[in-house]
Design a protein around this motif. Sequence first.
Motif, PDB file in Angstrom:
ATOM      1  N   ARG A 269       0.818  -1.211   0.000  1.00  0.00           N
ATOM      2  CA  ARG A 269       0.000   0.000   0.000  1.00  0.00           C
ATOM      3  C   ARG A 269       0.853   1.264   0.000  1.00  0.00           C
ATOM      4  N   LEU A 270       1.998   1.210   0.660  1.00  0.00           N
ATOM      5  CA  LEU A 270       2.859   2.386   0.702  1.00  0.00           C
ATOM      6  C   LEU A 270       3.353   2.763  -0.687  1.00  0.00           C
ATOM      7  N   VAL A 271       3.752   1.764  -1.486  1.00  0.00           N
ATOM      8  CA  VAL A 271       4.192   2.015  -2.855  1.00  0.00           C
ATOM      9  C   VAL A 271       3.020   2.521  -3.692  1.00  0.00           C
ATOM     10  N   ASP A 272       1.828   1.937  -3.473  1.00  0.00           N
ATOM     11  CA  ASP A 272       0.635   2.409  -4.191  1.00  0.00           C
ATOM     12  C   ASP A 272       0.424   3.899  -3.949  1.00  0.00           C
ATOM     13  N   TYR A 273       0.562   4.311  -2.692  1.00  0.00           N
ATOM     14  CA  TYR A 273       0.347   5.722  -2.343  1.00  0.00           C
ATOM     15  C   TYR A 273       1.469   6.586  -2.898  1.00  0.00           C
ATOM     16  N   ALA A 274       2.697   6.147  -2.703  1.00  0.00           N
ATOM     17  CA  ALA A 274       3.850   6.957  -3.101  1.00  0.00           C
ATOM     18  C   ALA A 274       3.879   7.193  -4.601  1.00  0.00           C
ATOM     19  N   LEU A 275       3.481   6.202  -5.392  1.00  0.00           N
ATOM     20  CA  LEU A 275       3.539   6.322  -6.846  1.00  0.00           C
ATOM     21  C   LEU A 275       2.175   6.646  -7.466  1.00  0.00           C
ATOM     22  N   GLY A 276       1.205   6.917  -6.635  1.00  0.00           N
ATOM     23  CA  GLY A 276      -0.098   7.338  -7.145  1.00  0.00           C
ATOM     24  C   GLY A 276      -0.793   6.309  -8.007  1.00  0.00           C
ATOM     25  N   GLY A 277      -0.518   5.031  -7.774  1.00  0.00           N
ATOM     26  CA  GLY A 277      -1.121   3.970  -8.585  1.00  0.00           C
ATOM     27  C   GLY A 277      -0.411   3.731  -9.903  1.00  0.00           C
ATOM     28  N   LEU A 278       0.593   4.559 -10.212  1.00  0.00           N
ATOM     29  CA  LEU A 278       1.325   4.384 -11.468  1.00  0.00           C
ATOM     30  C   LEU A 278       2.195   3.143 -11.455  1.00  0.00           C
ATOM     31  N   ASN A 279       2.369   2.538 -10.284  1.00  0.00           N
ATOM     32  CA  ASN A 279       3.127   1.297 -10.207  1.00  0.00           C
ATOM     33  C   ASN A 279       2.388   0.150 -10.896  1.00  0.00           C
ATOM     34  N   TYR A 280       1.078   0.310 -11.125  1.00  0.00           N
ATOM     35  CA  TYR A 280       0.305  -0.665 -11.906  1.00  0.00           C
ATOM     36  C   TYR A 280       0.190  -0.137 -13.337  1.00  0.00           C
ATOM     37  N   GLN A 281       1.329   0.106 -13.954  1.00  0.00           N
ATOM     38  CA  GLN A 281       1.360   0.771 -15.244  1.00  0.00           C
ATOM     39  C   GLN A 281       0.751  -0.078 -16.362  1.00  0.00           C
ATOM     40  N   ILE A 282       0.948  -1.380 -16.309  1.00  0.00           N
ATOM     41  CA  ILE A 282       0.388  -2.249 -17.335  1.00  0.00           C
ATOM     42  C   ILE A 282      -1.137  -2.183 -17.306  1.00  0.00           C
ATOM     43  N   GLU A 283      -1.708  -2.350 -16.130  1.00  0.00           N
ATOM     44  CA  GLU A 283      -3.161  -2.304 -15.991  1.00  0.00           C
ATOM     45  C   GLU A 283      -3.695  -0.917 -16.365  1.00  0.00           C
ATOM     46  N   HIS A 284      -2.965   0.121 -15.949  1.00  0.00           N
ATOM     47  CA  HIS A 284      -3.408   1.484 -16.253  1.00  0.00           C
ATOM     48  C   HIS A 284      -3.406   1.749 -17.749  1.00  0.00           C
ATOM     49  N   HIS A 285      -2.406   1.265 -18.465  1.00  0.00           N
ATOM     50  CA  HIS A 285      -2.348   1.509 -19.901  1.00  0.00           C
ATOM     51  C   HIS A 285      -3.382   0.687 -20.655  1.00  0.00           C
ATOM     52  N   LEU A 286      -3.686  -0.475 -20.152  1.00  0.00           N
ATOM     53  CA  LEU A 286      -4.723  -1.283 -20.804  1.00  0.00           C
ATOM     54  C   LEU A 286      -6.105  -0.694 -20.575  1.00  0.00           C
ATOM     55  N   PHE A 287      -6.341  -0.153 -19.367  1.00  0.00           N
ATOM     56  CA  PHE A 287      -7.647   0.389 -19.001  1.00  0.00           C
ATOM     57  C   PHE A 287      -7.456   1.754 -18.340  1.00  0.00           C
ATOM     58  N   PRO A 288      -7.190   2.801 -19.122  1.00  0.00           N
ATOM     59  CA  PRO A 288      -6.857   4.114 -18.562  1.00  0.00           C
ATOM     60  C   PRO A 288      -7.948   4.717 -17.673  1.00  0.00           C
ATOM     61  N   SER A 289      -9.211   4.390 -17.929  1.00  0.00           N
ATOM     62  CA  SER A 289     -10.291   4.971 -17.137  1.00  0.00           C
ATOM     63  C   SER A 289     -10.581   4.191 -15.863  1.00  0.00           C
ATOM     64  N   MET A 290      -9.837   3.117 -15.619  1.00  0.00           N
ATOM     65  CA  MET A 290     -10.051   2.335 -14.398  1.00  0.00           C
ATOM     66  C   MET A 290      -9.648   3.163 -13.177  1.00  0.00           C
TER      67      MET A 290
END
Length: 340
Positions: A269-290
């Motif tokens: 969770r700390l990495v999730d917060y620190a990187l603003g969710g950008l650490n899930y870059q693959i998922e974000h690029h596949l589904f940008p509106s998620m």
Amino acid sequence: MTSTSSAPARPGSEFTRLSRLINQHGLLKRRPGDYARRFTVNGLLLAGGWTAFVVVGASWWNLLTGAFLAVMFAQLAFVGHDAGHKQIFRSKRANDFVGHLHGALIGMSYGKWVGQHNRHHANPNHEVEDPDLDIPALAFTVEQATGKRGLLRWLAKYQAFLFFPLLLLEGLSLHQSGIRAVIRREVKSHRLEAVLIFGHVIAYLTAVFLVLTPLQAVVFIAVHQGLWGVYMGCSFAPNHKGMPTLTAGQKLDHLHKQVLTSRNVRGGRLVDYALGGLNYQIEHHLFPSMPRANLRRAQPLVREFCLRVGLPYHETTAFGSYGQVLSHLHAVGAPLRAAT
């Protein structure tokens, strides 16, 4: 890294199956409660930071406040990023309102950033079409490096060593590019953005120079803006830098294009917060509106799907990602060092 020309073309139905799986789990549904809490926490922390700045007054201790505000500026930028992808509300107008507000709070042009970022999402790590690979002070391919001249060529030669120091200028670069876009009317709502970005600059400089001595004010700005730039660079650089690049003429379907050029960063969770969710870059690029809060739940589904269809899924630690970025930059600059 080399290009992905050896990657086999796959039918678009693979992404259709993945999308169906994601929808079955309800992961594209908006998360208004999560963002309401995020708005509240960020608002309180930002107000607390500026209040502390005034209370501490003309003291060098306010440099610590500058460091704290650098973190908060990055967190606000992450929310603006989410708004630009319509993750917060279904309505474009509501998302744009949040985006413009957060842009005003940190002195960025929301319209300029959205336009550039959308082009990046459409063609990630493309040598010609990805604006994030068009950074004068850096080279991401050998062709870019060998094509540079003068000071830029010297920077490319030693860019792995200069990467983090150069990030100190990223915050000022974001301000400068936004102001330039507004002046040149490169953004749709240029009048609104002019009021917001110049209002921010005036309010920021007035507050800093009223509370601090002139010397303290200059050092405060350097610390605050420099650390914000480093934080932003360290949040976005691990996502694609050092991953395969695409060249003109290469055609990949959406699934392959986004997964092969993206890198995830493992962590809790700390990495999730620190990187603003950008650490899930693959998922974000596949589904940008998620919505950001759903990326963590989508990650194991996407990873398992990629493994099932034989698609490489790249993830590493935070330090590992920086190591890969620096290693790539060092390799790109090698021909320039060898030529001297």
